[in-house]
Design an enzyme around this catalytic site. Structure first.
Site: not given
Length: 254
Positions: A139, A152
């Protein structure tokens, strides 16, 4: 990377980026096997894409990962691409005394240990192929963390780090290790909202497939290239600016 005549196994293939990647590879004539926990969704997707195959897999179950890998390799001995895509994105508060340990362990099991275990289950087979790929989905938050998804973001930074080591250790084999680092894409990972800050899924997939065809180790769409660049001494200021913008205009989650 060649985008045709591959046999592709992809985790988290029942929704969002995973499903879209699976269908993009399928449309280019590759044999695609999607993995996910929900059989009804697996069946729905394979019925919509004749020739695509599926297998049930709980990415948090190490024994099941090994069993599924053996099953898939036996059924598809030409398997040469493994895409680690499965992931979850809960919100948290790193500045609070409240901590859900069970949720944290599940997050790490899914986002970090899942790709590690899947890679380990397939890598010896991949080494036997003349041209093979492990593709890890991280990400942009691996580089610029989002404060309201601190853990996360940390798992994605860990996947980026692991990918670098994995690539080095496989440098003298036929296995290439690639990393896809998505921006905020308009999927149901958080909440599919049509928010103008989210990249439309079809645009993300089109650009990602184009870049996969090149020789890049990291697949980063143009709109977040500046966030990937090393900000050096301004790293904290850039991160603070990014997070303040999200505080002022929070991500819709319901």
């Amino acid at each position: 990377m060649k985008l045709t005549q591959n046999t592709v196994f992809i985790t988290g293939g029942t929704s969002g980026i995973g499903r879209a990647l699976a269908e993009a590879f399928h449309q280019r004539g590759n044999q695609v096997i999607i993995a996910g926990r929900r059989k009804a969704l697996l069946d729905e997707i394979t019925q919509a894409n004749p020739g695509m195959d599926s297998v049930e897999l709980d990415i948090g179950n190490p024994a099941q990962i090994k069993a599924v890998a053996e099953q898939v390799i036996a059924r598809y001995p030409a398997l040469n691409v493994v895409i680690n895509n499965a992931g979850i994105m809960p919100f948290d508060n790193a500045g609070s005394g409240e901590h859900d340990d069970a949720a944290a362990v599940q997050l790490i099991d899914t986002n970090l240990l899942g790709p590690v275990r899947v890679s380990a289950a397939f890598v010896e087979h991949l080494k036997t192929q003349p041209e093979a790929y492990i593709i890890n989905n991280s990400s942009v938050l691996a580089f610029i963390p989002l404060a309201v998804t601190a853990l996360y973001s940390a798992t994605k930074a860990a996947i980026h780090s692991y990918t670098l080591s994995q690539r080095f250790m496989l440098r003298e084999t036929s296995v290439k290790v690639l990393e896809i680092s998505p921006p905020w894409v308009d999927t149901d990972l958080i909440h599919r909202s049509g928010d103008e800050r989210a990249m439309p899924l079809d645009e993300f997939i089109a650009e990602t497939m184009d870049k996969l065809e090149g020789s890049r180790h990291e697949i980063i769409v143009d709109r977040i290239a500046a966030l990937r660049s090393n900000p050096g001494p301004d790293e904290y200021a850039l991160n603070e600016q990014f997070n303040l913008s999200m505080v002022e205009n929070p991500i819709p989650v319901a």
